[in-house]
Scaffold this motif. Structure first.
Motif, PDB file in Angstrom:
ATOM      1  N   MET A  42       0.819  -1.207   0.000  1.00 52.99           N
ATOM      2  CA  MET A  42       0.000   0.000   0.000  1.00 52.99           C
ATOM      3  C   MET A  42       0.857   1.263   0.000  1.00 52.99           C
ATOM      4  O   MET A  42       0.606   2.206  -0.763  1.00 52.99           O
ATOM      5  N   THR A  43       1.888   1.272   0.837  1.00 54.07           N
ATOM      6  CA  THR A  43       2.757   2.455   0.864  1.00 54.07           C
ATOM      7  C   THR A  43       3.514   2.615  -0.442  1.00 54.07           C
ATOM      8  O   THR A  43       3.702   3.731  -0.931  1.00 54.07           O
ATOM      9  N   LEU A  44       3.939   1.488  -1.022  1.00 54.77           N
ATOM     10  CA  LEU A  44       4.643   1.564  -2.309  1.00 54.77           C
ATOM     11  C   LEU A  44       3.721   2.100  -3.387  1.00 54.77           C
ATOM     12  O   LEU A  44       4.132   2.917  -4.228  1.00 54.77           O
ATOM     13  N   MET A  48       4.544   5.451  -5.379  1.00 54.32           N
ATOM     14  CA  MET A  48       4.773   5.392  -6.825  1.00 54.32           C
ATOM     15  C   MET A  48       3.787   6.276  -7.579  1.00 54.32           C
ATOM     16  O   MET A  48       4.123   6.891  -8.584  1.00 54.32           O
ATOM     17  N   ALA A  49       2.553   6.337  -7.094  1.00 50.67           N
ATOM     18  CA  ALA A  49       1.588   7.251  -7.712  1.00 50.67           C
ATOM     19  C   ALA A  49       2.075   8.690  -7.590  1.00 50.67           C
ATOM     20  O   ALA A  49       1.943   9.493  -8.530  1.00 50.67           O
ATOM     21  N   TYR A  50       2.647   9.018  -6.458  1.00 54.25           N
ATOM     22  CA  TYR A  50       3.205  10.355  -6.241  1.00 54.25           C
ATOM     23  C   TYR A  50       4.377  10.611  -7.192  1.00 54.25           C
ATOM     24  O   TYR A  50       4.489  11.693  -7.787  1.00 54.25           O
ATOM     25  N   VAL A  51       5.239   9.608  -7.359  1.00 53.32           N
ATOM     26  CA  VAL A  51       6.391   9.737  -8.263  1.00 53.32           C
ATOM     27  C   VAL A  51       5.912  10.012  -9.692  1.00 53.32           C
ATOM     28  O   VAL A  51       6.410  10.931 -10.370  1.00 53.32           O
ATOM     29  N   VAL A  54       4.560  13.586 -10.048  1.00 55.15           N
ATOM     30  CA  VAL A  54       5.622  14.592 -10.090  1.00 55.15           C
ATOM     31  C   VAL A  54       6.367  14.530 -11.420  1.00 55.15           C
ATOM     32  O   VAL A  54       6.745  15.563 -11.988  1.00 55.15           O
ATOM     33  N   GLN A  55       6.546  13.315 -11.968  1.00 62.09           N
ATOM     34  CA  GLN A  55       7.210  13.189 -13.272  1.00 62.09           C
ATOM     35  C   GLN A  55       6.410  13.912 -14.345  1.00 62.09           C
ATOM     36  O   GLN A  55       6.972  14.608 -15.202  1.00 62.09           O
ATOM     37  N   ASP A  56       5.098  13.745 -14.322  1.00 60.44           N
ATOM     38  CA  ASP A  56       4.247  14.453 -15.290  1.00 60.44           C
ATOM     39  C   ASP A  56       4.374  15.966 -15.125  1.00 60.44           C
ATOM     40  O   ASP A  56       4.435  16.714 -16.110  1.00 60.44           O
ATOM     41  N   LEU A 166      10.031  10.631  -0.565  1.00 56.52           N
ATOM     42  CA  LEU A 166       8.840   9.793  -0.525  1.00 56.52           C
ATOM     43  C   LEU A 166       8.150   9.921   0.825  1.00 56.52           C
ATOM     44  O   LEU A 166       8.748  10.350   1.815  1.00 56.52           O
ATOM     45  N   PHE A 167       6.868   9.505   0.916  1.00 56.96           N
ATOM     46  CA  PHE A 167       6.093   9.656   2.137  1.00 56.96           C
ATOM     47  C   PHE A 167       6.225   8.460   3.076  1.00 56.96           C
ATOM     48  O   PHE A 167       6.719   8.562   4.189  1.00 56.96           O
ATOM     49  N   PHE A 168       5.770   7.301   2.642  1.00 58.37           N
ATOM     50  CA  PHE A 168       5.600   6.169   3.536  1.00 58.37           C
ATOM     51  C   PHE A 168       6.717   5.139   3.448  1.00 58.37           C
ATOM     52  O   PHE A 168       7.023   4.467   4.428  1.00 58.37           O
ATOM     53  N   THR A 169       7.318   5.009   2.279  1.00 53.70           N
ATOM     54  CA  THR A 169       8.357   3.983   2.124  1.00 53.70           C
ATOM     55  C   THR A 169       9.502   4.172   3.105  1.00 53.70           C
ATOM     56  O   THR A 169       9.981   3.195   3.700  1.00 53.70           O
TER      57      THR A 169
END
Length: 489
Positions: A42-44, A48-51, A54-56, A166-169
């Motif tokens: 879940m944290t990953l 990854m959605a956040y990554v 930000v890439q976009d 990153l937040f949770f990882t």
């Protein structure tokens, strides 16, 4: 009997009860073991959605920076391709507008709340973009070149000191006492340009052969004050005038060069077929500002021009010299010594344009185009009127031009190059309908590249193109409402 049955059921429940309780304990143990795994996934997923988000946003910032900088690229006259020293966090002075606007516009499109100096001056590269190849070419500014493009690279990296946290990882890694991932390095690049367009053609006339009079003309659709003209203008014309078919003139020994398509070298007109004459035309052509350009080949079915189509029907026997024995009327031909039984009016032959515009939906000057490319009807209808594909007649470095639609300087589907590639010299060879044209592009290409086939084209010249910025014209030849840079990479 009923009492016995009840006692038996109670005995069975008593026997199975420990097993049920054991299973409940096993599920609890499994849940305890798998919970960190589920939490990790879940944290990953969240990180990854956040990554990706930000890439976009980084790509959006890179696009915006490149477009903003390209607006002012033409004002740069130096030779250092990376003259910017500021950043999105501390922009250059407005006296360097290509730097200042790239940096400030990037800062206005931050990928995160606190991205730091994600666009550095060293990552703003000024250069020249050429559409001389289907994919285009970006060349950093150097001595003797001018800038019409900007390439911007935005970064959130460890090396730049602003890698994406990153937040949770990281928290999960700390709980597990492991050395997990705590940040990501991201970057994005964009190139924007005022596209370079051919502005001057330098022509080296090589020669032509055959028994038929022919011309190749260059037309442009003028573009001024934000709009295109309603009709095309002829900028240049090259003419082949056959002279004598019985005796080869000096043009027979003219060397037209090498054929890179089939590997033949040192080609001379004498080895390509009979019929010799002179080829004339301008050596330089200034295109001016334009919305479209095309070329057209017009062929007569004899040695005389359209203005003087009367001659002897036995012209191929070598009894006459030309153009002396071309006449405007039948009476003039008879008075000039052509026997009455041999006086003949040669018909028009092929008219073929380097682009086929089947309808006028994309070209407001279509009526003008149609009058040039389809001047005849009936048995004398031009090749374009029957949707003939231009690769059948136009050869670039001896390769057939591939595209039937818009095979012109704006096309991206011409093989192996476009008609006028910027800064390059290529050979144009025109054919008036011989067997080399084939019945499909694949057969035409196979014929042109066959080392056993002598080239059948009959009208040759080299063209070297000088390019520059062409404001107001879209990437594929359709004019824009106002000049503006475009994203090209």
């Amino acid at each position: 009997m009923l009492a016995v049955a009840i006692k038996g059921e109670r005995a069975i429940r008593t026997f199975l009860r420990p097993s049920w309780e054991d299973e409940r304990g096993a599920v609890a143990v499994m849940l305890t073991v798998m919970l960190p795994v589920f939490a990790g996934f879940m944290t990953l997923a969240v990180d990854m959605a956040y990554v990706y988000t930000v890439q976009d946003r980084l790509q959006i910032a890179a696009d915006a920076a490149a477009l903003a900088g390209a607006q002012f690229a033409g004002s740069y006259s130096g030779t250092n391709s990376t003259p910017c020293t500021g950043s999105s966090a501390a922009p250059d002075a407005a006296s360097k507008p290509y730097c200042y606007y790239a940096e400030t516009v990037a800062a206005a499109n931050p990928p995160t709340a606190s991205p730091g100096g994600f666009l550095q001056g060293a990552d703003i590269v000024l250069g020249a973009w050429s559409v001389g190849t289907p994919s285009g070419t970006f060349t950093p500014v150097s001595a003797g070149t001018y800038a019409n493009a900007v390439r911007a690279t935005v970064r959130m990296t460890s090396a730049n000191g602003n890698a994406l946290g990153l937040f949770f990882t990281p928290m999960l890694s700390a709980i597990a006492a492991g050395a997990g991932i705590s940040n990501f390095s991201l970057s994005a690049t964009a190139t924007a340009a005022f596209l370079q367009w051919p502005q001057q053609l330098n022509i080296n006339v090589l020669g032509a052969k055959g028994w038929w009079y022919k011309t190749v003309s260059l037309y442009a659709l003028p573009y001024a004050n934000g709009s295109a003209a309603s009709s095309y203008t002829q900028l240049a014309q090259w003419t082949y005038q056959p002279q004598h078919f019985g005796n080869a003139t000096g043009s027979a020994n003219v060397t037209i060069g090498n054929d890179p398509a089939n590997g033949m070298t040192g080609l001379q007109l004498a080895g390509l077929g009979s019929g010799y004459g002179t080829m004339t035309g301008p050596s330089t052509v200034s295109l001016g500002q334009y919305a479209d350009v095309f070329m057209v080949e017009s062929v007569m079915q004899g040695p005389c021009p359209p203005s003087k189509p009367w001659t002897g029907s036995n012209f191929s026997a070598g009894s006459y010299s030309y153009p002396a024995n071309c006449y405007a009327t039948q009476t003039a031909a008879t008075a000039g010594g052509i026997p009455g039984s041999k006086v003949w009016q040669e018909p028009v032959g092929n008219t073929v344009c380097s682009e086929s515009e089947i309808s006028g939906s994309s070209n407001p000057a279509y009526a003008s185009y149609n009058s040039i490319c389809n001047p005849y009807t009936g048995s004398n209808a031009s090749e374009n009127s029957s949707n003939a594909e231009s690769w059948q007649f136009v050869f670039l470095n001896f390769y057939p031009a591939e595209s039937a639609q818009n095979t012109n300087i704006f096309s991206t589907s011409v093989s192996p190059s476009m008609l006028f590639p910027c800064g390059q010299t290529i050979t144009h060879a025109w054919e008036d309908g011989g067997s080399i044209v084939g019945t499909s592009y694949s057969t035409a290409l196979a014929s042109a590249t066959n080392s056993g086939n002598t080239p059948e084209q009959d009208f040759f010249y080299n063209v070297n193109t000088t390019c520059g910025s062409q404001p107001g014209v879209g990437q594929y030849g359709y004019y824009a409402a106002s000049p503006a840079p475009q994203l090209v990479q």
